[in-house]
Write a protein that holds these residues in place. Sequence first.
Motif, PDB file in Angstrom:
ATOM      1  N   ALA A   1       0.826  -1.210   0.000  1.00 46.76           N
ATOM      2  CA  ALA A   1       0.000   0.000   0.000  1.00 46.76           C
ATOM      3  C   ALA A   1       0.856   1.253   0.000  1.00 46.76           C
ATOM      4  CB  ALA A   1      -0.930  -0.004   1.209  1.00 46.76           C
ATOM      5  N   VAL A   2       1.910   1.266   0.803  1.00 44.25           N
ATOM      6  CA  VAL A   2       2.803   2.439   0.850  1.00 44.25           C
ATOM      7  C   VAL A   2       3.525   2.608  -0.476  1.00 44.25           C
ATOM      8  CG1 VAL A   2       4.878   3.367   1.939  1.00 44.25           C
ATOM      9  CG2 VAL A   2       3.063   2.377   3.344  1.00 44.25           C
ATOM     10  N   ILE A   3       4.036   1.521  -1.026  1.00 44.40           N
ATOM     11  CA  ILE A   3       4.729   1.589  -2.315  1.00 44.40           C
ATOM     12  C   ILE A   3       3.786   2.090  -3.399  1.00 44.40           C
ATOM     13  CG2 ILE A   3       5.770   0.184  -4.144  1.00 44.40           C
ATOM     14  CD1 ILE A   3       6.892  -1.590  -1.834  1.00 44.40           C
ATOM     15  N   SER A   4       2.562   1.591  -3.417  1.00 45.01           N
ATOM     16  CA  SER A   4       1.584   2.022  -4.423  1.00 45.01           C
ATOM     17  C   SER A   4       1.257   3.501  -4.295  1.00 45.01           C
ATOM     18  CB  SER A   4       0.301   1.207  -4.295  1.00 45.01           C
ATOM     19  OG  SER A   4       0.551  -0.142  -4.535  1.00 45.01           O
TER      20      SER A   4
ATOM     21  N   VAL B   1       3.190   5.928  -2.959  1.00 41.33           N
ATOM     22  CA  VAL B   1       4.342   6.739  -3.382  1.00 41.33           C
ATOM     23  C   VAL B   1       4.519   6.672  -4.900  1.00 41.33           C
ATOM     24  CG1 VAL B   1       6.843   7.017  -3.139  1.00 41.33           C
ATOM     25  CG2 VAL B   1       5.448   6.541  -1.146  1.00 41.33           C
ATOM     26  N   HIS B   2       4.288   5.507  -5.484  1.00 39.18           N
ATOM     27  CA  HIS B   2       4.399   5.357  -6.935  1.00 39.18           C
ATOM     28  C   HIS B   2       3.360   6.229  -7.643  1.00 39.18           C
ATOM     29  CE1 HIS B   2       4.412   3.296 -10.858  1.00 39.18           C
ATOM     30  NE2 HIS B   2       5.643   2.968 -10.545  1.00 39.18           N
ATOM     31  N   THR B   3       2.146   6.261  -7.124  1.00 40.13           N
ATOM     32  CA  THR B   3       1.096   7.098  -7.707  1.00 40.13           C
ATOM     33  C   THR B   3       1.439   8.581  -7.558  1.00 40.13           C
ATOM     34  OG1 THR B   3      -0.541   5.422  -7.214  1.00 40.13           O
ATOM     35  CG2 THR B   3      -1.369   7.620  -7.638  1.00 40.13           C
ATOM     36  N   MET B   4       1.999   8.949  -6.417  1.00 35.68           N
ATOM     37  CA  MET B   4       2.426  10.343  -6.232  1.00 35.68           C
ATOM     38  C   MET B   4       3.485  10.712  -7.265  1.00 35.68           C
ATOM     39  SD  MET B   4       2.595  10.413  -2.072  1.00 35.68           S
ATOM     40  CE  MET B   4       3.544  11.911  -1.958  1.00 35.68           C
ATOM     41  N   GLY B   5       4.388   9.784  -7.572  1.00 39.43           N
ATOM     42  CA  GLY B   5       5.425  10.047  -8.564  1.00 39.43           C
ATOM     43  C   GLY B   5       4.856  10.209  -9.966  1.00 39.43           C
ATOM     44  N   ARG B   6       3.801   9.467 -10.281  1.00 38.71           N
ATOM     45  CA  ARG B   6       3.205   9.572 -11.619  1.00 38.71           C
ATOM     46  C   ARG B   6       2.477  10.884 -11.834  1.00 38.71           C
ATOM     47  NH1 ARG B   6       0.398   4.020 -11.512  1.00 38.71           N
ATOM     48  NH2 ARG B   6      -1.263   5.446 -11.001  1.00 38.71           N
ATOM     49  N   THR B   7       2.049  11.553 -10.764  1.00 37.18           N
ATOM     50  CA  THR B   7       1.313  12.803 -10.935  1.00 37.18           C
ATOM     51  C   THR B   7       2.230  13.987 -11.224  1.00 37.18           C
ATOM     52  OG1 THR B   7       1.345  13.333  -8.577  1.00 37.18           O
ATOM     53  CG2 THR B   7      -0.520  12.040  -9.389  1.00 37.18           C
TER      54      THR B   7
ATOM     55  N   ALA C   1       6.828  -7.158  -3.285  1.00 39.72           N
ATOM     56  CA  ALA C   1       5.911  -7.060  -2.147  1.00 39.72           C
ATOM     57  C   ALA C   1       4.663  -7.910  -2.365  1.00 39.72           C
ATOM     58  CB  ALA C   1       5.517  -5.601  -1.910  1.00 39.72           C
ATOM     59  N   TRP C   2       4.277  -8.119  -3.602  1.00 36.41           N
ATOM     60  CA  TRP C   2       3.072  -8.904  -3.870  1.00 36.41           C
ATOM     61  C   TRP C   2       3.180 -10.349  -3.385  1.00 36.41           C
ATOM     62  CZ3 TRP C   2      -1.707  -8.109  -4.145  1.00 36.41           C
ATOM     63  CH2 TRP C   2      -2.569  -9.095  -4.623  1.00 36.41           C
ATOM     64  N   PRO C   3       4.300 -11.046  -3.592  1.00 35.98           N
ATOM     65  CA  PRO C   3       4.395 -12.415  -3.045  1.00 35.98           C
ATOM     66  C   PRO C   3       4.263 -12.470  -1.522  1.00 35.98           C
ATOM     67  CG  PRO C   3       6.070 -12.100  -4.712  1.00 35.98           C
ATOM     68  CD  PRO C   3       5.438 -10.760  -4.465  1.00 35.98           C
ATOM     69  N   LEU C   4       4.678 -11.411  -0.827  1.00 35.71           N
ATOM     70  CA  LEU C   4       4.500 -11.364   0.618  1.00 35.71           C
ATOM     71  C   LEU C   4       3.010 -11.414   0.972  1.00 35.71           C
ATOM     72  CD1 LEU C   4       5.652 -10.934   3.491  1.00 35.71           C
ATOM     73  CD2 LEU C   4       5.421  -8.474   3.062  1.00 35.71           C
ATOM     74  N   VAL C   5       2.207 -10.675   0.242  1.00 35.13           N
ATOM     75  CA  VAL C   5       0.766 -10.689   0.465  1.00 35.13           C
ATOM     76  C   VAL C   5       0.203 -12.076   0.154  1.00 35.13           C
ATOM     77  CG1 VAL C   5      -1.431  -9.701  -0.275  1.00 35.13           C
ATOM     78  CG2 VAL C   5       0.552  -8.218  -0.003  1.00 35.13           C
ATOM     79  N   GLU C   6       0.623 -12.655  -0.949  1.00 36.16           N
ATOM     80  CA  GLU C   6       0.138 -13.986  -1.315  1.00 36.16           C
ATOM     81  C   GLU C   6       0.514 -15.042  -0.282  1.00 36.16           C
ATOM     82  OE1 GLU C   6       1.636 -14.767  -5.218  1.00 36.16           O
ATOM     83  OE2 GLU C   6      -0.064 -13.772  -6.169  1.00 36.16           O
TER      84      GLU C   6
ATOM     85  N   TYR D   1      14.819   7.129 -11.577  1.00 37.02           N
ATOM     86  CA  TYR D   1      15.605   6.452 -10.553  1.00 37.02           C
ATOM     87  C   TYR D   1      14.834   6.284  -9.243  1.00 37.02           C
ATOM     88  CZ  TYR D   1      16.716  11.368  -9.582  1.00 37.02           C
ATOM     89  OH  TYR D   1      16.643  12.709  -9.357  1.00 37.02           O
ATOM     90  N   ILE D   2      13.669   6.866  -9.149  1.00 42.72           N
ATOM     91  CA  ILE D   2      12.769   6.619  -8.020  1.00 42.72           C
ATOM     92  C   ILE D   2      11.677   5.629  -8.432  1.00 42.72           C
ATOM     93  CG2 ILE D   2      11.137   7.674  -6.408  1.00 42.72           C
ATOM     94  CD1 ILE D   2      13.986   8.598  -5.921  1.00 42.72           C
ATOM     95  N   MET D   3      11.138   5.797  -9.634  1.00 37.74           N
ATOM     96  CA  MET D   3      10.023   4.968 -10.085  1.00 37.74           C
ATOM     97  C   MET D   3      10.426   3.513 -10.333  1.00 37.74           C
ATOM     98  SD  MET D   3       7.418   6.923 -10.018  1.00 37.74           S
ATOM     99  CE  MET D   3       6.144   6.340 -11.095  1.00 37.74           C
ATOM    100  N   VAL D   4      11.616   3.282 -10.865  1.00 32.29           N
ATOM    101  CA  VAL D   4      12.053   1.914 -11.151  1.00 32.29           C
ATOM    102  C   VAL D   4      12.201   1.091  -9.857  1.00 32.29           C
ATOM    103  CG1 VAL D   4      13.926   0.495 -12.086  1.00 32.29           C
ATOM    104  CG2 VAL D   4      13.061   2.438 -13.392  1.00 32.29           C
ATOM    105  N   PRO D   5      12.903   1.605  -8.843  1.00 27.30           N
ATOM    106  CA  PRO D   5      12.977   0.820  -7.599  1.00 27.30           C
ATOM    107  C   PRO D   5      11.607   0.609  -6.937  1.00 27.30           C
ATOM    108  CG  PRO D   5      14.684   2.480  -7.604  1.00 27.30           C
ATOM    109  CD  PRO D   5      13.806   2.759  -8.780  1.00 27.30           C
ATOM    110  N   LEU D   6      10.723   1.585  -7.054  1.00 30.63           N
ATOM    111  CA  LEU D   6       9.384   1.408  -6.500  1.00 30.63           C
ATOM    112  C   LEU D   6       8.640   0.296  -7.228  1.00 30.63           C
ATOM    113  CD1 LEU D   6       8.183   5.068  -5.851  1.00 30.63           C
ATOM    114  CD2 LEU D   6       8.672   3.307  -4.149  1.00 30.63           C
ATOM    115  N   SER D   7       8.798   0.244  -8.545  1.00 37.27           N
ATOM    116  CA  SER D   7       8.152  -0.821  -9.318  1.00 37.27           C
ATOM    117  C   SER D   7       8.715  -2.190  -8.946  1.00 37.27           C
ATOM    118  CB  SER D   7       8.338  -0.581 -10.812  1.00 37.27           C
ATOM    119  OG  SER D   7       7.747   0.635 -11.186  1.00 37.27           O
TER     120      SER D   7
END
Length: 75
Positions: free
Chosen positions: A27-30, A32-38, A60-65, A48-54
């Motif tokens: 949720a936090v990564i998503s 911050v990533h959305t804030m970067g896209r705006t 992070a998704w496998p952790l949720v799974e 160099y910020i967006m690539v590491p966030l992606s």
Amino acid sequence: MENTTETGNKRSWFRYLVIVISCAPLAVISMVHTMGRTDDFGILGDWYIMVPLSVAAFFAWPLVEKAITWATRAS
């Protein structure tokens, strides 16, 4: 003898808590990533910020799974 209903409720709440905690990094990564896209938040939109966030979101998704798999397994 313990009340099995009370123990079952505690176990259910613990499992829900594990799922919520595992969703927090994604949720936090998503967010911050959305804030970067705006492009309203300075350097957050640079590559160099967006690539590491992606990449972090990808991992992070496998952790949720795994948390959901653990919480829904048969006892």
